[in-house]
Enzyme design. Structure first.
Site, PDB file in Angstrom:
ATOM      1  N   ARG A   1       1.081  -1.343  -0.355  1.00 30.91           N
ATOM      2  CA  ARG A   1       0.011  -0.102  -0.349  1.00 30.91           C
ATOM      3  C   ARG A   1       0.947   1.069   0.163  1.00 30.91           C
ATOM      4  NH1 ARG A   1      -5.168   1.775   0.207  1.00 30.91           N
ATOM      5  NH2 ARG A   1      -6.054  -0.101   0.273  1.00 30.91           N
TER       6      ARG A   1
ATOM      7  N   GLU B   1     -10.636   5.080   6.886  1.00 32.71           N
ATOM      8  CA  GLU B   1      -8.594   5.928   6.322  1.00 32.71           C
ATOM      9  C   GLU B   1      -8.843   6.995   5.736  1.00 32.71           C
ATOM     10  OE1 GLU B   1      -7.790   1.566   4.819  1.00 32.71           O
ATOM     11  OE2 GLU B   1      -5.905   1.934   6.976  1.00 32.71           O
TER      12      GLU B   1
END
Ligand code: MTE
Ligand code: LUZ
Ligand code: MOS
Length: 808
Positions: free
Chosen positions: A355, A758
């Site tokens: 990520r 997030e």
């Protein structure tokens, strides 16, 4: 004379009242009332489903569950040494201590001594190799928690250890080529010769290093599991976890049982923030092993300091990069190596690094780029998921580079950011090959630039600084683009169960977990909307592995996207059956039956929802259903790091203005303006809460929260709130304008909403770069400040000294 910092502050109670008023003002109450009247149950600012219980102290967390008779308590004996071999444990003295019932070691684990989530390299209890200070060596089970903790505290005396030199920092691990998994590479060449050639041919170059610290999740409810032995060798575990299915499987492995013999349940967590995605496992396994051995209920609740010492957190990252750019600041080529502190085992470090690499682009087109990711193996706690999951660490690197380019060229960083934004029809392919088809960053940033009065305030900041020798102000705007979906394809699935009881009340169960983020509220709204009923009818129950099987972690912000769609699928099936039944009884077309406001319109008649349900029951219609969802369109080639890992992107931007005291390094956030994209929000109040919470939490990461391991012993010295400073309510800026961007998800997500958990953690990049701007001003903007994150007062002072010492 400089004026003192403007610290005039409201008292907490006043501040809270003020906050509520402001939040209400930011939500269009009139529009919501109209939507409600028309029968909509999504897009409405409902309070959190447990809010009244939270504030009354009546929401049950695991330690609040009534304890069964015979319950024992467990505590862990921790390694005092960072690296070496455990030669022996003398446990007789501990076994003889008051209240102690048993002391268990690795040898007492009937199944596998492992609680690793993906790679199985994570011992539950030490079986020889000492990996970090705080590693659990043994477990004490006693009549009371206090007795267990007193006995466990004797670990140093009980353990014979041959110590070795620890490796503590990512740089040390990198120098030795010591990683928890193979290095990752992600490269894209638009022009011949790729990144290297592009950098060499560029008119300007920048080569430097940067680093950001880690971050403790600091959930208010610490790690806890309560294991209850059941008949036939089965085990029931109440666990504060984001991932009940994984806990089920790991407990089953530790006990040598099949998954069907282990039942894991979680009504809610007092926060998870990623810290309970994988790392709740050690505690679930130890409690279950002890309960299994003693055939008595066993509770393991960690003390806060032990929670810090045993569990991992956000990975700190160290970067080495070189970029080439043109005279307007356009990035032509970029090379970067990222080294994370993975800790002693892999845990989720692989997907976190993936990520990070997939977020180095943030909102920017990088034509020729070469990235390398190394997950350094260190003698520290095993680092894990934390809100953003490597995304923030990837994106802050490019933001720091762009901020530096702007300073080198003497341009406004916003202009350099904008010139590098992804395009709409060209310059729109990410380094990993996904086409950015939903780019709204141009409109979003333009709106925020105007509403925050960015340009005028930039001038006001310069004017202030011109006459203020000690206090310096700084301002920054930072955008974000965040990919939504698990970067492991098969995790993107979910299931749900909806029961309609014959009194017309509705019970929902889904695979997601509630950690305060409002997932159950949103799923209840989706079900109420689908069945056209009021919120009061719908209740969501505890996440439970005996209800929905093989669930994914509630993580990657996908909770509402996945479980909302699964619950909608279940509710829609029931609605269709009800419609068919009502049409059969009352005539007309089943497809024309309408459900809204607790009424069912059928063949020109309006019946109560209760009536239609009662009729359907008499007609022997199945009034409950399962539902399932799998995110469409995803593909990912792990080896090439190429494909479409994300269903869509969420966007946002923030403007922050700070004032820094250049003599002390203290600073204040004076104002923050946020415009965040939650698509067509399912619940604007909950989403604004998520945005504000993530902003303040991320600000803590980048400013006051600093982790310090002792350079010789390897002991984490910042293991309590006395030394580890998280933000408080008083750190909210006095002017805090938070708005949601208006626009739907381009993809067919649940009611066209977007994940919100997030992405807003990246918004406080603006705070960090505003501080960097103020530090730069302290040196007359002659040189780029070497400011590291977290920008603690010490770090700020060091950077100020450096810019002031730079030649004129
Ligand atoms: N909000 C609260 N109040 N508490 C939390 O623990 N965790 C965050 C975010 N918001 C968290 C939170 C993290 S790390 C994630 S991945 C998402 O919530 C998970 O929930 P969602 O997928 O339902 O948004
Ligand atoms: N990928 C991801 C993951 O993007 N987010 C997560 O939380 C996650 N967790 C486990 C494995 N992959
Ligand atoms: Mo969140 S870090 O994906 O649990």
């Amino acid at each position: 004379m400089n004026r003192p910092l403007d610290t005039a502050r409201l008292q907490p109670a006043e501040a809270f009242a003020d906050y509520l008023k402001n939040t209400a003002a930011r939500i269009d109450a009139g529009a919501e009332a109209l939507a409600l009247r028309d029968g909509a149950r999504v897009g409405i600012s409902r309070p959190h489903e447990s809010a009244h219980l939270h504030v009354a102290g009546a929401a049950a967390y695991i330690d609040d569950l009534p304890e069964l008779a015979g319950t024992l308590h467990c505590a862990l004996g921790l390694s005092p040494v960072a690296h070496g071999r455990l030669l022996g444990l003398s446990l007789d003295a501990i076994r003889a201590m008051p209240g102690v019932v048993a002391v268990l070691t690795a040898e007492d684990i009937p199944g596998t001594n492992d609680c690793g989530s993906i790679i199985h390299d994570d011992p539950i209890l030490c079986s020889g190799e000492i990996r970090y200070v705080g590693q659990p060596l043994f477990a004490v089970v006693a009549e009371t928690r206090d007795a267990a903790r007193r006995a466990a505290a004797q670990a140093r005396a009980a353990a014979t250890i041959e110590a070795a030199e620890p490796v503590l920092t990512p740089q040390q691990a990198h120098a030795r080529g010591q990683y928890v998994l193979p290095p990752m590479h992600l490269e894209r060449s638009t022009h011949e010769g790729g990144a290297r050639r592009a950098i060499e041919r560029a008119p300007h170059r920048l080569k430097s290093t940067f680093d950001v610290g880690g971050q403790e999740q600091f959930y208010l409810e610490g790690q806890i599991s309560y294991a209850i032995p059941k008949e036939g060798g089965a085990m029931h575990v109440h666990c504060s976890t984001q991932h009940p299915s994984e806990m089920q499987h790991l407990v089953a492995h530790a006990l040598g049982l099949h998954a069907h013999a282990v039942h894991v349940e979680c009504r809610r967590m007092g926060g998870g923030f990623g810290g309970k995605e994988s790392q709740s496992a050690l505690f679930a396994c130890v409690a279950a092993v002890a309960a299994n051995r003693l055939r008595r209920p066993v509770k393991l609740r960690l003390d806060r300091d032990d929670d810090f010492m045993v569990t991992g957190r956000r990975h700190c990252f160290w970067y080495e990069y070189e970029v080439g750019y043109d005279s307007e600041g356009r990035i032509l080529g970029a090379e970067i190596s990222m080294v994370s502190r993975a800790g002693h085992s892999a845990d989720l470090s692989g997907p976190v690094m993936t990520r990070a690499l997939c977020h180095f682009d943030n909102a920017y087109w990088l034509p020729d780029v070469s990235m390398h990711g190394y997950s350094g193996k260190t003698n520290t706690q095993s680092n894990t998921a934390f809100r953003g999951f490597g995304g923030p660490q990837g994106a802050i690197a490019i933001e720091n580079i762009i901020d530096s380019i702007a300073r080198e060229l003497g341009r406004d960083p916003l202009d350099v950011r904008r010139i590098n934004f992804y395009g709409k029809d060209e310059r729109n392919v990410t380094p990993y090959g996904q086409v950015v088809t939903d780019n709204i960053v141009h409109e979003l940033v333009a709106q925020l630039e105007a509403s925050s009065d960015y340009r005028a305030r930039r001038e006001a900041v310069a004017a202030f600084n011109a006459t203020s020798p000690v206090l310096k102000r700084g301002i920054a705007l930072a955008p974000l683009k965040f990919g939504i979906s698990f970067n492991v394809k098969h995790f993107n699935q979910a299931g749900a169960l909806v029961h309609v009881y014959n009194d017309g009340s509705i019970l929902v169960n889904h695979g997601g977990t509630e950690m305060g983020q409002g997932l159950n509220t949103k799923v209840a709204q989706v079900v109420a909307h689908e069945l056209g009923v009021g919120f009061e009818r719908v209740r969501v129950t505890a996440t439970d592995t005996t209800k929905v099987a093989n669930t994914s972690a509630t993580a990657a912000s996908t909770g509402a996207d996945l479980n909302g769609k699964a619950a909608q699928d279940a509710a829609r099936q029931i609605r269709e059956r009800l419609a068919a039944c009502a049409a059969a009884r009352h005539g007309g077309d089943a497809a024309a039956v309408r459900f809204a406001n607790d009424k069912v319109e059928v063949n020109g008649r309006s019946l109560g929802f209760d009536t239609v349900v009662a009729e359907a029951y008499l007609d022997r219609v199945q009034l409950w259903s399962d539902g399932f969802y799998a995110t469409p369109g995803l593909s990912w080639d792990k080896d090439r790091m190429h494909g479409r890992p994300f269903y869509y992107y969420a966007y946002g931007a923030a403007v922050s203005e700070v004032v820094v005291d250049t003599l002390t390094g203290e600073w204040k956030l004076l104002r923050a303006d946020i415009l965040h994209d939650a698509g067509k929000s399912l619940n604007p109040a909950v989403d604004i809460g998520q945005v504000e919470g993530a902003f303040i939490q991320g600000m803590g990461w980048l400013t006051t929260e600093e982790l310090v391991w002792h350079p010789q012993s390897g002991k984490l010295t910042t293991h309590a709130p006395s030394t580890y400073k998280i933000p408080t309510a008083n750190d909210c800026p006095p002017v805090f304008n938070v708005r949601l961007f208006e626009g739907p998800n381009f993809e067919d997500s649940i009611h066209r909403s977007k994940a919100v958990g997030e992405p807003p953690l990246l918004l406080p990049f603006s705070v960090f770069f505003a501080i960097r701007d103020a530090v730069s001003a302290a040196g007359g903007h002659r040189t780029c400040p070497p400011l590291r994150a977290p920008a603690t007062s010490e770090s700020i002072l060091r950077a100020i000294e450096s810019v002031q010492a730079a030649p004129a």
